[in-house]
Design an enzyme around this catalytic site. Structure first.
Site, PDB file in Angstrom:
ATOM      1  N   LYS A 218       0.733  -1.063  -0.004  1.00 53.08           N
ATOM      2  CA  LYS A 218       0.158   0.041  -0.027  1.00 53.08           C
ATOM      3  C   LYS A 218       0.858   1.243  -0.057  1.00 53.08           C
ATOM      4  O   LYS A 218       0.471   2.030  -0.637  1.00 53.08           O
ATOM      5  CB  LYS A 218      -1.027  -0.040   1.186  1.00 53.08           C
ATOM      6  CG  LYS A 218      -1.705   1.278   1.435  1.00 53.08           C
ATOM      7  CD  LYS A 218      -2.241   1.235   2.956  1.00 53.08           C
ATOM      8  CE  LYS A 218      -2.785   2.765   3.331  1.00 53.08           C
ATOM      9  NZ  LYS A 218      -1.678   3.769   3.520  1.00 53.08           N
ATOM     10  N   ASN A 219       1.905   1.417   0.882  1.00 54.45           N
ATOM     11  CA  ASN A 219       2.755   2.454   1.181  1.00 54.45           C
ATOM     12  C   ASN A 219       3.670   2.792  -0.308  1.00 54.45           C
ATOM     13  O   ASN A 219       4.048   3.989  -0.425  1.00 54.45           O
ATOM     14  CB  ASN A 219       3.480   2.662   2.276  1.00 54.45           C
ATOM     15  CG  ASN A 219       2.648   2.660   3.666  1.00 54.45           C
ATOM     16  OD1 ASN A 219       1.613   3.092   3.377  1.00 54.45           O
ATOM     17  ND2 ASN A 219       3.000   1.850   4.717  1.00 54.45           N
TER      18      ASN A 219
ATOM     19  N   CYS B  69      -5.957   8.167   8.485  1.00 55.45           N
ATOM     20  CA  CYS B  69      -6.278   7.847  10.016  1.00 55.45           C
ATOM     21  C   CYS B  69      -5.767   8.749  10.829  1.00 55.45           C
ATOM     22  O   CYS B  69      -4.873   9.901  10.590  1.00 55.45           O
ATOM     23  CB  CYS B  69      -5.457   6.749  10.422  1.00 55.45           C
ATOM     24  SG  CYS B  69      -5.746   5.284   9.231  1.00 55.45           S
TER      25      CYS B  69
ATOM     26  N   ARG C  84      -0.235  15.701  11.578  1.00 53.64           N
ATOM     27  CA  ARG C  84       0.365  15.421  10.452  1.00 53.64           C
ATOM     28  C   ARG C  84       0.849  16.538   9.831  1.00 53.64           C
ATOM     29  O   ARG C  84       0.629  17.235   9.042  1.00 53.64           O
ATOM     30  CB  ARG C  84      -0.505  14.745   9.217  1.00 53.64           C
ATOM     31  CG  ARG C  84      -1.314  13.296   9.873  1.00 53.64           C
ATOM     32  CD  ARG C  84      -2.174  12.853   8.875  1.00 53.64           C
ATOM     33  NE  ARG C  84      -2.563  11.653   9.407  1.00 53.64           N
ATOM     34  CZ  ARG C  84      -2.245  10.635   9.100  1.00 53.64           C
ATOM     35  NH1 ARG C  84      -0.860  10.268   8.573  1.00 53.64           N
ATOM     36  NH2 ARG C  84      -2.920   9.399   9.617  1.00 53.64           N
TER      37      ARG C  84
ATOM     38  N   ASP D  94       3.485   0.615  12.146  1.00 46.77           N
ATOM     39  CA  ASP D  94       1.989   0.356  11.546  1.00 46.77           C
ATOM     40  C   ASP D  94       2.006  -1.211  12.075  1.00 46.77           C
ATOM     41  O   ASP D  94       1.034  -1.694  11.663  1.00 46.77           O
ATOM     42  CB  ASP D  94       2.269   0.251   9.944  1.00 46.77           C
ATOM     43  CG  ASP D  94       2.043   1.710   9.444  1.00 46.77           C
ATOM     44  OD1 ASP D  94       1.441   2.491  10.004  1.00 46.77           O
ATOM     45  OD2 ASP D  94       1.942   1.718   8.253  1.00 46.77           O
TER      46      ASP D  94
ATOM     47  N   ARG E 116      -8.970   0.196   3.652  1.00 46.75           N
ATOM     48  CA  ARG E 116      -8.003   1.208   2.904  1.00 46.75           C
ATOM     49  C   ARG E 116      -6.621   0.560   2.870  1.00 46.75           C
ATOM     50  O   ARG E 116      -5.794   0.972   1.847  1.00 46.75           O
ATOM     51  CB  ARG E 116      -7.688   2.291   3.848  1.00 46.75           C
ATOM     52  CG  ARG E 116      -8.959   3.539   3.900  1.00 46.75           C
ATOM     53  CD  ARG E 116      -8.380   4.575   4.640  1.00 46.75           C
ATOM     54  NE  ARG E 116      -7.222   5.007   4.430  1.00 46.75           N
ATOM     55  CZ  ARG E 116      -6.206   5.473   5.246  1.00 46.75           C
ATOM     56  NH1 ARG E 116      -6.256   5.293   6.413  1.00 46.75           N
ATOM     57  NH2 ARG E 116      -4.932   5.763   4.664  1.00 46.75           N
TER      58      ARG E 116
END
Length: 421
Positions: A22-23, A117, A122, A306, A398
């Site tokens: 995903k990242n 999230c 951030r 994560d 997601r």
């Protein structure tokens, strides 16, 4: 809105194939915007964040074709817009990669501040600092980041904190800047390397990705026409490795790069879990007893933030007291109250979670407070006695492809059902 129903406990046994990262995918797809041509991207995970990004690319003028569920053809020759649609951008954190990509393509960009999230502030100050060092002007108006970078020039940039997002974003912006850009104190994560490999395959000149100093020599254009395969998802792999250990199962995790998993592997072995490795798979054999350990999350190659919530679930089984110290995010402990509903004994002190393990969890209605916490709730359901309902699974969608199907193939009793009105 759907929810997951899990009937536990149930050991996981068998083989599971890991999807693309995903990242990496959520950075490579924006990077395709820089190319005035066609790129073919393989091993793209079929997840919500990717679907949103592809929709954004289409809104900007790209032509997107899917050869199959995991292969995307991006034709960006007719990209004609540098303003990303707010209603799509607001739903995901990785939307800030659109800034660097659009700057490189047009010399300007307008993108709203990132969503995603909610487990801490951030800031994008390091991104802005780097853009400005290369000669851009940046303004934030009503939550929209507006960048004018018509004459981007290479610069020496030192990141005050190790930031994956800033490292990738500045790398994207620098690929067509005049001269050389050097990013010091750069993030070393595997998906940083994957983005650099994609850009280099398309004609960029990036050296040092995977180290703390990355050097980018600007080029006139990226040619496109190449094929790139997204690396395996180390967080999905880690989630299934922890699930196998927690359920005392026997699971072979396939399509994985063992080197990426070294920090987790070391901790699992310390806990008494048997780990067997080969070139592209890791086998986890859960033991009857989990030993207590202390974990601190750090940027790669440290223990991944994560995998923090999933590790907490595993440590709830360990005899004695364990701790997890969060070294990346200010606030990642919202999931703790949900685990307490299932009988976990956890106390949070600042950035440290103290887990008094060794007790049997019981099924309960819980909710996903973010993507990885959602995965942790599923893992908790797998080891709990009775029925667990996991709500807010939009977060899990997601980042995990075919999560329910993969777990059921390993012997889990989990189903996705509509929520009652």
């Amino acid at each position: 809105m759907d929810k997951f129903i899990i009937n536990g406990p149930c050991p996981l046994n068998g083989e599971v194939t890991i999807s693309g990262a995903k990242n990496a995918a959520v950075a490579v797809l924006p990077a395709a915007l820089i190319i005035n041509g066609i790129s073919r991207i393989e091993n793209v995970p079929d997840i919500k964040d990717v679907k949103v990004l592809l929709e954004i690319l289409v809104k900007l003028g790209a032509k997107i074709t899917k050869e199959d569920a995991n292969t995307v053809i991006c034709d960006t020759r007719e990209i004609n817009c540098w303003t990303a649609p707010y209603e799509l951008v607001k739903s995901m954190r990785a939307s800030y990669y659109l800034l660097g990509a659009l700057i490189a393509r047009f010399g300007k960009a307008e993108v709203s501040l990132p969503g995603g999230c909610d487990f801490g502030f951030r800031p994008i100050d390091q991104h802005i600092k780097g853009f400005e060092a290369m000669g851009a002007s940046v303004e934030i108006e009503h939550g929209i980041v507006k960048v004018d970078a018509s004459n981007l020039t290479g610069a020496q940039i030192y990141l005050d904190v190790v930031s994956v997002g800033a490292t990738i974003n500045l790398m994207l912006a620098a690929v067509k800047a005049k001269g050389q850009t050097t990013i010091e104190n750069a993030a070393k994560e595997p998906h940083v390397v994957d983005v650099a490999n994609f850009l280099n395959a398309m004609g960029a000149n990036i050296r040092g990705a995977g180290t703390d100093v990355i050097k980018i020599k600007g080029v006139d254009h990226l040619k496109g026409g190449g094929t790139h395969s997204i690396i395996p998802d180390m967080i999905e792999a880690g989630t299934f490795m922890i699930a196998a250990a927690a359920t005392r199962g026997d699971v072979t995790v396939k399509n994985v790069i063992p080197k990426h998993m070294e920090s987790l592997t070391a901790k699992l072995i310390e806990m008494g879990v048997t780990v067997q490795e080969d070139e592209d798979f890791i086998r986890i054999l859960g033991g009857n007893k989990i030993r207590n350990v202390n974990i601190m999350t750090l940027p790669y190659p440290g223990f991944p933030t994560d995998l923090h919530p999933q590790a907490t679930v595993l440590l709830s089984l360990a005899e004695g007291v364990s701790t997890i110290t969060e070294g990346v995010w200010d606030s990642r402990f919202q999931y703790v109250d949900e685990l307490k509903r299932m009988g976990a004994r956890i106390k949070v002190e600042g950035r440290i979670a103290v887990i008094d393990g060794g007790n049997q969890l019981s099924g309960a209605p819980v909710k996903a407070t973010d993507l990885r916490a959602g995965a942790a709730m599923v893992l908790a359901g797998l080891i709990s006695k009775g029925r667990t309902e996991v709500l807010n699974i939009k977060y899990i969608d997601r980042g995990y492809e075919n999560f329910v199907q993969k777990l059921n193939l390993l012997g889990a009793d989990i189903s996705r059902v509509p929520c009652e009105d």
